[in-house]
Design a protein around this motif. Structure first.
Motif, PDB file in Angstrom:
ATOM      1  N   GLU A 176       1.548   0.852  -6.477  1.00 42.00           N
ATOM      2  CA  GLU A 176       2.349  -0.365  -6.595  1.00 42.00           C
ATOM      3  C   GLU A 176       1.554  -1.508  -7.207  1.00 42.00           C
ATOM      4  N   ALA A 177       2.219  -2.221  -8.135  1.00 42.56           N
ATOM      5  CA  ALA A 177       1.639  -3.398  -8.774  1.00 42.56           C
ATOM      6  C   ALA A 177       2.059  -4.658  -8.023  1.00 42.56           C
ATOM      7  N   VAL A 178       1.143  -5.633  -7.971  1.00 42.00           N
ATOM      8  CA  VAL A 178       1.427  -6.929  -7.363  1.00 42.00           C
ATOM      9  C   VAL A 178       0.911  -8.009  -8.311  1.00 42.00           C
ATOM     10  N   SER A 179       1.123  -9.260  -7.965  1.00 49.48           N
ATOM     11  CA  SER A 179       0.622 -10.362  -8.785  1.00 49.48           C
ATOM     12  C   SER A 179       0.019 -11.433  -7.892  1.00 49.48           C
ATOM     13  N   GLU A 180      -0.663 -12.367  -8.505  1.00 51.51           N
ATOM     14  CA  GLU A 180      -1.256 -13.470  -7.754  1.00 51.51           C
ATOM     15  C   GLU A 180      -0.195 -14.385  -7.145  1.00 51.51           C
ATOM     16  N   SER A 181       1.019 -14.320  -7.640  1.00 51.06           N
ATOM     17  CA  SER A 181       2.091 -15.170  -7.104  1.00 51.06           C
ATOM     18  C   SER A 181       2.878 -14.492  -5.982  1.00 51.06           C
ATOM     19  N   THR A 182       2.540 -13.244  -5.659  1.00 49.44           N
ATOM     20  CA  THR A 182       3.227 -12.547  -4.566  1.00 49.44           C
ATOM     21  C   THR A 182       2.970 -13.279  -3.246  1.00 49.44           C
ATOM     22  N   THR A 183       4.028 -13.527  -2.489  1.00 50.11           N
ATOM     23  CA  THR A 183       3.897 -14.296  -1.247  1.00 50.11           C
ATOM     24  C   THR A 183       4.119 -13.468   0.016  1.00 50.11           C
ATOM     25  N   ASP A 184       4.624 -12.264  -0.122  1.00 50.55           N
ATOM     26  CA  ASP A 184       4.858 -11.422   1.053  1.00 50.55           C
ATOM     27  C   ASP A 184       4.662  -9.968   0.668  1.00 50.55           C
ATOM     28  N   MET A 185       3.798  -9.288   1.404  1.00 49.43           N
ATOM     29  CA  MET A 185       3.531  -7.875   1.130  1.00 49.43           C
ATOM     30  C   MET A 185       3.901  -6.990   2.311  1.00 49.43           C
ATOM     31  N   SER A 186       4.747  -7.487   3.180  1.00 52.57           N
ATOM     32  CA  SER A 186       5.089  -6.718   4.383  1.00 52.57           C
ATOM     33  C   SER A 186       5.771  -5.401   4.042  1.00 52.57           C
ATOM     34  N   VAL A 187       6.626  -5.404   3.023  1.00 54.23           N
ATOM     35  CA  VAL A 187       7.295  -4.163   2.632  1.00 54.23           C
ATOM     36  C   VAL A 187       6.263  -3.155   2.131  1.00 54.23           C
ATOM     37  N   LEU A 188       5.327  -3.619   1.308  1.00 53.15           N
ATOM     38  CA  LEU A 188       4.268  -2.744   0.798  1.00 53.15           C
ATOM     39  C   LEU A 188       3.395  -2.225   1.942  1.00 53.15           C
ATOM     40  N   VAL A 189       3.034  -3.099   2.868  1.00 55.49           N
ATOM     41  CA  VAL A 189       2.191  -2.693   3.992  1.00 55.49           C
ATOM     42  C   VAL A 189       2.875  -1.613   4.819  1.00 55.49           C
ATOM     43  N   ASN A 190       4.154  -1.786   5.080  1.00 56.56           N
ATOM     44  CA  ASN A 190       4.885  -0.774   5.851  1.00 56.56           C
ATOM     45  C   ASN A 190       4.990   0.547   5.093  1.00 56.56           C
ATOM     46  N   LYS A 191       5.084   0.450   3.774  1.00 53.51           N
ATOM     47  CA  LYS A 191       5.103   1.666   2.959  1.00 53.51           C
ATOM     48  C   LYS A 191       3.761   2.396   3.085  1.00 53.51           C
ATOM     49  N   ILE A 192       2.670   1.644   3.039  1.00 55.71           N
ATOM     50  CA  ILE A 192       1.339   2.235   3.185  1.00 55.71           C
ATOM     51  C   ILE A 192       1.198   2.851   4.579  1.00 55.71           C
ATOM     52  N   LYS A 193       1.654   2.120   5.585  1.00 54.68           N
ATOM     53  CA  LYS A 193       1.528   2.599   6.966  1.00 54.68           C
ATOM     54  C   LYS A 193       2.305   3.891   7.183  1.00 54.68           C
ATOM     55  N   SER A 194       3.519   3.951   6.660  1.00 58.05           N
ATOM     56  CA  SER A 194       4.352   5.145   6.859  1.00 58.05           C
ATOM     57  C   SER A 194       3.877   6.327   6.038  1.00 58.05           C
ATOM     58  N   SER A 195       3.065   6.070   4.993  1.00 56.46           N
ATOM     59  CA  SER A 195       2.564   7.157   4.144  1.00 56.46           C
ATOM     60  C   SER A 195       1.422   7.926   4.799  1.00 56.46           C
ATOM     61  N   ASP A 196       0.842   7.345   5.851  1.00 55.56           N
ATOM     62  CA  ASP A 196      -0.285   7.966   6.550  1.00 55.56           C
ATOM     63  C   ASP A 196      -1.473   8.192   5.609  1.00 55.56           C
ATOM     64  N   CYS A 197      -1.687   7.237   4.719  1.00 58.11           N
ATOM     65  CA  CYS A 197      -2.784   7.402   3.753  1.00 58.11           C
ATOM     66  C   CYS A 197      -4.118   7.089   4.414  1.00 58.11           C
ATOM     67  N   ASP A 198      -5.194   7.617   3.839  1.00 54.12           N
ATOM     68  CA  ASP A 198      -6.542   7.432   4.370  1.00 54.12           C
ATOM     69  C   ASP A 198      -7.226   6.199   3.790  1.00 54.12           C
ATOM     70  N   LEU A 199      -6.930   5.912   2.529  1.00 55.14           N
ATOM     71  CA  LEU A 199      -7.698   4.904   1.796  1.00 55.14           C
ATOM     72  C   LEU A 199      -6.772   4.132   0.860  1.00 55.14           C
ATOM     73  N   VAL A 200      -6.891   2.797   0.880  1.00 58.20           N
ATOM     74  CA  VAL A 200      -6.128   1.936  -0.029  1.00 58.20           C
ATOM     75  C   VAL A 200      -7.084   1.418  -1.093  1.00 58.20           C
ATOM     76  N   ILE A 201      -6.775   1.730  -2.344  1.00 59.01           N
ATOM     77  CA  ILE A 201      -7.588   1.289  -3.472  1.00 59.01           C
ATOM     78  C   ILE A 201      -7.048  -0.050  -3.957  1.00 59.01           C
ATOM     79  N   LEU A 202      -7.888  -1.091  -3.943  1.00 62.11           N
ATOM     80  CA  LEU A 202      -7.460  -2.434  -4.321  1.00 62.11           C
ATOM     81  C   LEU A 202      -8.061  -2.836  -5.662  1.00 62.11           C
ATOM     82  N   ALA A 203      -7.199  -3.146  -6.618  1.00 64.19           N
ATOM     83  CA  ALA A 203      -7.637  -3.715  -7.890  1.00 64.19           C
ATOM     84  C   ALA A 203      -6.811  -4.978  -8.112  1.00 64.19           C
ATOM     85  N   THR A 204      -7.041  -5.953  -7.245  1.00 62.96           N
ATOM     86  CA  THR A 204      -6.247  -7.186  -7.223  1.00 62.96           C
ATOM     87  C   THR A 204      -7.173  -8.395  -7.199  1.00 62.96           C
ATOM     88  N   PHE A 205      -6.631  -9.538  -7.624  1.00 66.69           N
ATOM     89  CA  PHE A 205      -7.416 -10.769  -7.609  1.00 66.69           C
ATOM     90  C   PHE A 205      -7.324 -11.446  -6.241  1.00 66.69           C
TER      91      PHE A 205
END
Length: 455
Positions: free
Chosen positions: A239-268
């Motif tokens: 998922e892509a985001v921007s510096e103007s994004t003000t809420d990432m709760s939907v993304l966080v819940n998606k990550i949580k429900s995916s049961d992933c091990d590692l989140v790769i961050l390439a964000t400012f």
């Protein structure tokens, strides 16, 4: 903090011309040992600088194109500190010896973090008769300005901009000293093997990639998609985001429900801080590892607070991690005293790029653009050279004959003039926030062989 003066640069004249004068004796040219470049003074008189005469005792102009305003002004400001520190250092140590001690003069232009503005700024630097240009931090600005360097024959040393799409043209003018976005593939293989070693009962086989929607973020995560099958993991969130994004709760819940091990961050910075905080708020346990950008911000730990604990960062080695040469340790202390903060990636990469230009000018013995380009084309220095004092790379040698890979993004799948003396780890180490401070956790040669990572 003294570094904030860089963020005010856009409020003064767009063209800041900074002459840095001093003079004392130096040593032998870079490339033969680890001392700054200096050969016996030549007996030449005036020299030619791109059609402009430089009088004896004058300066060699080097253009600096960086974002001093706009979304990435913070990073441009601290990168400029490293460039300025390098130029000041060489001027205080005798200047360009092969040109009778001529001093380096920096001509700074603001790209405003914008490609169109960057083009205008680059054109202005050409008009000012600079002998070379360093910059521009942003990959989008690099993509817009590298064709101008090739068209006008301007030696252009790329710093920070890691996307591959602007490196696909065979030429002798555009060079990159730091890693490109695909150069971390070997390093990540090593890192993932290590993570599996420290947690053999729960291998890292599911990852999420979260990236800035601009060129840098998109390019930074490309290899994570491409290498998934070979390295044995599945990308479960992308998922892509921007510096103007003000809420990432939907993304966080998606990550949580995916049961992933590692989140790769390439964000400012803003997006990184928000995601890290909301991951903690929603009790998402996946570990996060930054590729740069926001995690490299000096205020990341302060801004993210307790949520920053255990965040990982694959970071370019800097002297504060230990293992620096005595000269580098002393200079790092001088840098902190002058600018009010410890060396980070951006000023270290700024030093490397600027020192590479200075080595090329010294080798050319001239401010002539063609001569400098030729010196860059044939450059081959090892890790003991002064240019590498703040870098974990093995040297500087450009692959002028070109490289081929589908990941390079050019129509031909080719890349030219990338520094190929990077080493398997690409000059990187893995650090983690532990007890509120960055702590190096890999390679374990820095930890006495102990596995201190929290994973």
């Amino acid at each position: 903090m003294k570094r904030l003066k860089k963020l005010l640069a856009a409020g003064v004249s767009l063209a800041m011309v900074l002459s840095l004068f001093a003079g004392c004796a130096g040593n032998k040219p870079g490339g033969e040992n680890n001392n700054p470049p200096s050969s016996p003074p030549s007996q030449q008189g005036d020299s030619q600088q791109g059609g402009q005469t430089v009088p004896e005792g004058g300066t060699v102009k080097v253009g600096v194109l960086l974002p001093m305003s706009g979304a990435t002004a913070y990073y441009g400001g601290v990168q400029y500190d490293g460039i300025e520190f390098c130029a000041s250092y060489i001027n205080q140590n005798g200047g360009i010896k092969s040109m009778d001690g001529k001093q380096i003069e920096l001509v700074l232009q603001d790209s405003a973090s914008d490609p169109e503005t960057g083009v205008s700024a680059f054109e202005y630097l050409i008009e000012q008769g600079v002998s070379a240009v360093i910059g521009p931090y942003n990959s989008t600005v690099a993509a817009a300005t590298t064709p101008l360097a090739i068209q006008h024959g301007i030696p252009y040393v790329i710093t920070n901009a890691t996307a591959e799409n602007f490196m696909g043209t065979a030429n002798k003018y555009v060079y990159r000293t730091n890693v490109g976005s695909t150069d971390g593939d070997k390093m990540w293989e090593i890192v993932l093997d290590y993570l599996s070693t420290v947690r053999p009962d729960n291998p890292t086989d599911k990852v999420a990639v979260v990236y800035d929607e601009g060129d840098w973020g998109s390019a930074a995560v490309t290899s994570w998609r491409n290498n998934a099958s070979d390295l044995g993991y599945e990308v479960v969130v992308d998922e892509a985001v921007s510096e103007s994004t003000t809420d990432m709760s939907v993304l966080v819940n998606k990550i949580k429900s995916s049961d992933c091990d590692l989140v790769i961050l390439a964000t400012f910075s803003a997006a990184t801080n928000l995601l890290v905080k909301q991951m903690a708020d929603y009790q998402c346990d996946a570990k996060m590892i930054g590729l740069g950008g926001g995690v490299g911000d000096l205020e990341f730990i302060e801004n993210a607070g307790a949520a920053a604990e255990n965040v990982l960062y694959c970071a370019p080695w800097v002297p504060s991690y230990g293992g620096a040469a005595p000269e580098a340790e002393a200079l790092a202390a001088d840098f902190e005293a002058k600018y009010g903060y410890a060396l980070t990636m951006e000023p270290c990469w700024g030093w490397l790029g600027m020192a590479t230009i200075i080595n090329a000018i010294e080798a050319a013995g001239s401010a002539d653009r063609e001569a400098i380009a030729g010196a860059l084309y044939s450059m081959d220095v090892d890790g003991s050279d002064w240019a590498l004092w703040f870098s974990g790379y093995e040297g500087v040698k450009f692959c002028t004959e070109g490289q081929t890979s589908p990941g390079y993004g050019s129509d031909s799948g080719e890349r030219y003039n990338q520094n190929i003396a990077l080493g398997d780890m690409g000059g990187m180490v893995m650090v983690q926030v532990q007890n509120g401070a960055w702590t190096i956790v890999y390679p374990t040669s820095y930890t006495g062989g102990a596995d201190i990572i929290v994973y």
